[in-house]
Every structure is written in structure tokens, then in C-alpha cells.
Design an enzyme around this catalytic site. Structure first.
Site, PDB file in Angstrom:
ATOM      1  N   GLU A   1      13.806   6.147   0.546  1.00 11.07           N
ATOM      2  CA  GLU A   1      14.070   5.584  -0.779  1.00 11.07           C
ATOM      3  C   GLU A   1      12.769   5.561  -1.586  1.00 11.07           C
ATOM      4  O   GLU A   1      12.704   4.925  -2.635  1.00 11.07           O
ATOM      5  CB  GLU A   1      14.690   4.198  -0.683  1.00 11.07           C
ATOM      6  CG  GLU A   1      13.881   3.184   0.088  1.00 11.07           C
ATOM      7  CD  GLU A   1      14.535   1.821   0.113  1.00 11.07           C
ATOM      8  OE1 GLU A   1      14.790   1.276  -0.966  1.00 11.07           O
ATOM      9  OE2 GLU A   1      14.783   1.306   1.218  1.00 11.07           O
TER      10      GLU A   1
ATOM     11  N   CYS B   1      17.556   1.064   2.466  1.00  9.15           N
ATOM     12  CA  CYS B   1      17.098   1.023   3.865  1.00  9.15           C
ATOM     13  C   CYS B   1      18.169   1.496   4.846  1.00  9.15           C
ATOM     14  O   CYS B   1      17.912   1.606   6.048  1.00  9.15           O
ATOM     15  CB  CYS B   1      16.653  -0.387   4.222  1.00  9.15           C
ATOM     16  SG  CYS B   1      15.390  -1.016   3.118  1.00  9.15           S
TER      17      CYS B   1
ATOM     18  N   HIS C   1      18.003  -4.879  10.865  1.00 12.67           N
ATOM     19  CA  HIS C   1      17.086  -4.322   9.870  1.00 12.67           C
ATOM     20  C   HIS C   1      16.108  -5.440   9.497  1.00 12.67           C
ATOM     21  O   HIS C   1      16.529  -6.553   9.186  1.00 12.67           O
ATOM     22  CB  HIS C   1      17.880  -3.858   8.645  1.00 12.67           C
ATOM     23  CG  HIS C   1      17.012  -3.584   7.466  1.00 12.67           C
ATOM     24  ND1 HIS C   1      15.919  -2.757   7.548  1.00 12.67           N
ATOM     25  CD2 HIS C   1      17.043  -4.046   6.178  1.00 12.67           C
ATOM     26  CE1 HIS C   1      15.324  -2.704   6.365  1.00 12.67           C
ATOM     27  NE2 HIS C   1      15.994  -3.485   5.518  1.00 12.67           N
TER      28      HIS C   1
END
Ligand code: COA
Length: 383
Positions: free
Chosen positions: A79, A110, A232
Site C-alpha cells: 500500500e 494491510c 495483524h
């Protein structure tokens, strides 16, 4: 057919800033960063590394004469891409000497590397002799003196997705969700991300609960089937909050075990900061390196989240070679930079003004470096 992660590697820069020093410079109580956000050190990425070189430095050791011809698909998740048209996959294929491949870039904040793994899984299912190189590489930049500043970082994770994998056999089912959300975005005219951190936290946790519930409905598995739950980790405190949600379903022994495994899984992230696409997979590497009692066949849950927003909960079982294929990671050898040096490095990133520039790369001893820009083309060097 078993499909999953056969090899994995991680790369970041050799410099970091200490979060206590950053807190003092920002006139913040250091415990806000150390405990409240859960970060001790933050990788500082020099101008001579961009997502392409970070990815190449991570992927290089995964490729050898035996598998070079079997890799036919390169999926680069990022990204913080460097071109609106040409994919980072094309750049990196050139640097790595991979030509008989399909090379692309995928983007969904992400979540990108997880999307890449799912694409790779389908590709290998149809083409069992194929190997897919998946790379998640990013530089997390929010802006000096912003609330996002202590959650920066950067680096890359590279993985080979194959049949009969050596490290992690992916399970069939997963739970997933997409909702159009403005919690984090980077408009085309911005080098730094814009973020509504509180909304992001809420959507992250909401999506975790939804995808975990869907996963359980589909698989009929329960928390007791898991050795570890991975999250994450844009900053480790957010994963701690996710774990807290799921521990509501745990008995006392499970609480102790899952908390211990999560502590092992967050250690590298605590020292590097946010990698965006690579963060979940750095946490997986951290678990493999730091957990004391993993065994072949143990099931690991993985929660992937990408703002904007997509969430997915999936799982896999540790495969027969997981102990022998640990990447060589030595974060202790990194050099500490002062807050002033970090700010200078932050400001030295390649500008998007089209001007020719030659970067001083004498202090960057990585194999792949960015040496500057000429005629609006990035100049890369293999040293
Ligand atoms: N000691 C211990 N903890 C402290 C503290 C201290 N002295 N001072 C504050 N804290 C805690 C707060 O209580 C809070 O904890 P909580 O989240 O459990 O409530 C935490 O530290 C953060 O404090 P807060 O005031 O919320 O910080 P902030 O407004 O500066 O924002 C983030 C923090 C993480 C939201 C911000 O850095 C951010 O937006 N980062 C980017 C997030 C991101 O990447 N999102 C997209 C990907 S998911």
C-alpha cells in the site's frame, strides 16, 4: 492437496529509533508508547530502500537453482507502491532474475499479502507444480508529530506458496468480510497516510469477531483447537485487544497458553513497528522463533485486517519442516539513530517532483538498493 507456506523470510533496515527517546522528544509519557501502544523500537527506513528493494532483500534467499524455474507467479502486495501503473512485481522480478513469471501488484491496505496468499493458493491448486512468490512490503509513514507517528515502521516479508509446504499447511475454510470504510486511506496527492485511529480500532475488532464467528460456523472448530492466535499488528496493543476478545471463550489453561504464545508472536513487531502488509506474517515468524513448545500439526489462527476495510480469519497447521526453515533474523545488530537523525532520514525520502537525484548509499550495505532517480525512472543497484 496440502497448499501453504513453504519458505518465509523477513527484511527491514538496519536502523531504529528508540520509543522512549521519541516519547521524550514529543513530550509524551514513554509508557504511552511502551504500554499504551505496545512498541519499544521503530524501524527507520533510509531513502535508499523502497518497497521494491525491501521486497527483493526479503525474497532473494528464498530463490535458488532448484526452485527458480518452478516460480511462475509473483504477487507483490503493498500500500506504499512507487508507480501508479507498473507493478512492483515487475520491478522485483527483474531484480531477482525471474522472467518466466506472471508478475502483478495487489492492494487492499494491510490485507494485501493475505489476498496474495489466497490467489496463490488457488493458482497452486490448479497448477500443482507451480510455486508462487508472495511479497508484502511497505513503509508505514504518517507524518512527524502526528498521533500516528509512533506506529510507523517498515520492512518486507516474502513467502513461497507451494503444494506440500514445509512450514504451514493452510486449512480450506476462512471467514471474510468487506465494508467500504474511511478509517485509513492515502489520497493520490499524499505521501503520508490519513487515519482515523479510533474508527480503525473499532472496525478491526468488529471484523475480528465477525470473521472468527463465520470461521467457527463453517469449520465447527472451537478455540480449543488452536495452539496460537495471530493478529495483524499495526502496533502490538491492537492485537492484545483482539486476543482479549477471543479469550472470553477460553478456559483458564487456554488463557495462559494463548497469552504466552501471543507474547512470543508480538516480540519482533514490538521491535520493528508497522509493516502494513507484512505485519501479520512477521508475527507468524516471531511465533516460530520465540515459542518454546510448538509441534508439527499445531493449528495456528491468523487474523488479517486491511483498513478500508477487509478482514479475514483463516488458519493453518504447522508442517514438518517448520523448525528447520526459520529465517535468520538479527534485530540486535541494528544501529540506533537519534530522534534528530530519524527526522532527517524521514525528510530525505525520494520526492515525487520528477527531479533527477543521486542518493548517497554508501551506508546501506543491503544487496538491493535504490540509488536515485533519473529521467523519472528509479535507479536500482545490486551490490
Ligand atoms: N501509560 C500507559 N498507557 C497510556 C498512557 C500512559 N502514560 N497514556 C496513554 N495510554 C494509553 C491509552 O489509554 C490508550 O490505551 P487504550 O487504547 O487501551 O485506550 C493508548 O495508550 C493510546 O492512547 P490514545 O490517547 O488513544 O492515543 P492516540 O490518540 O495518540 O492514538 C493510535 C493512538 C494508535 C490510535 C494512533 O497512533 C493511530 O491512529 N495510529 C495508526 C493506527 C493504524 O495504523 N490504523 C490502521 C491499521 S489497523
Amino acid at each position: 492437496m496440502k497448499i501453504g507456506i513453504d519458505r518465509i523470510n523477513f527484511f527491514t533496515s538496519n536502523q531504529y529509533v528508540d520509543m522512549v527517546e521519541l516519547a521524550q522528544a514529543r513530550d509524551v509519557d514513554p509508557n504511552k508508547y511502551l504500554i499504551g501502544i505496545g512498541q519499544s523500537k521503530m524501524a527507520v527506513i533510509p531513502a535508499t530502500q523502497d518497497v521494491v528493494t525491501l521486497g527483493a532483500n526479503a525474497a532473494d534467499s528464498l530463490i535458488d537453482d532448484e526452485n527458480r524455474d518452478k516460480i511462475d507467479f509473483v504477487i507483490f502486495a503493498t500500500e506504499s507502491g512507487i508507480d501508479n501503473s507498473k507493478s512492483a512485481g515487475a520491478y522485483i522480478s527483474g531484480l531477482l532474475g525471474l522472467s518466466h513469471v506472471r508478475a502483478i501488484e495487489v492492494k487492499q491496505a494491510c490485507y494485501g499479502a493475505t489476498a496474495a496468499i489466497q490467489l496463490a493458493k488457488g493458482h497452486v491448486a490448479l497448477n500443482p507444480v507451480s510455486q508462487v512468490l508472495v511479497i508484502g512490503a511497505d513503509i508505514a509513514r504518517y507524518g512527524l508529530h502526528t498521533s500516528g507517528e509512533p506506529t510507523q515502521g517498515g520492512g518486507a516479508v516474502a513467502m513461497l506458496i507451494t503444494k506440500n509446504p514445509g512450514i504451514l499447511e493452510l486449512d480450506e475454510e476462512s471467514g471474510f468480510i468487506t465494508e467500504d470504510t474511511m478509517d485509513f486511506w492515502r489520497p493520490l496527492n499524499h505521501n503520508e497516510a490519513l487515519v482515523d485511529g479510533k474508527t480503525s480500532q473499532n472496525v478491526y475488532l468488529d471484523f475480528f469477531n465477525k470473521t472468527w464467528t463465520e470461521y467457527k460456523d463453517k469449520t465447527k472448530l472451537t478455540l480449543s483447537d488452536f495452539k496460537a492466535m495471530l493478529f495483524h499488528l499495526p502496533y502490538t496493543k491492537l492485537g492484545t485487544k483482539g486476543l482479549k476478545e477471543v479469550l472470553l471463550e477460553a478456559n483458564e489453561d487456554e488463557k495462559v497458553e494463548l497469552t504466552r504464545e501471543f507474547e512470543a508472536a508480538k516480540r519482533y513487531n514490538n521491535q520493528v513497528g508497522n509493516l502494513y502488509t507484512g505485519s501479520l506474517y512477521l508475527s507468524f515468524i516471531s511465533l516460530l522463533e520465540h515459542s518454546k513448545d510448538l509441534e508439527i500439526g499445531d493449528r495456528v489462527g491468523l487474523y488479517s485486517y486491511g483498513s478500508g476495510a477487509v478482514g479475514e480469519f483463516f488458519s493453518g497447521k504447522l508442517a514438518s519442516e517448520f523448525e528447520d526453515r526459520l529465517p535468520q533474523i538479527n534485530l540486535e545488530s541494528r544501529v540506533q539513530v537519534s530522534v534528530g537523525e530519524y527526522e532527517e532520514i524521514y525528510r530525505s525520502q525520494l520526492k515525487n517532483d520528477g527531479a533527477d537525484i543521486e542518493l548517497d548509499y554508501k551506508n546501506d550495505h543491503s544487496k538491493f538498493v535504490l540509488t536515485g532517480s533519473k529521467n523519472m525512472q528509479r535507479q536500482y543497484l545490486i551490490q
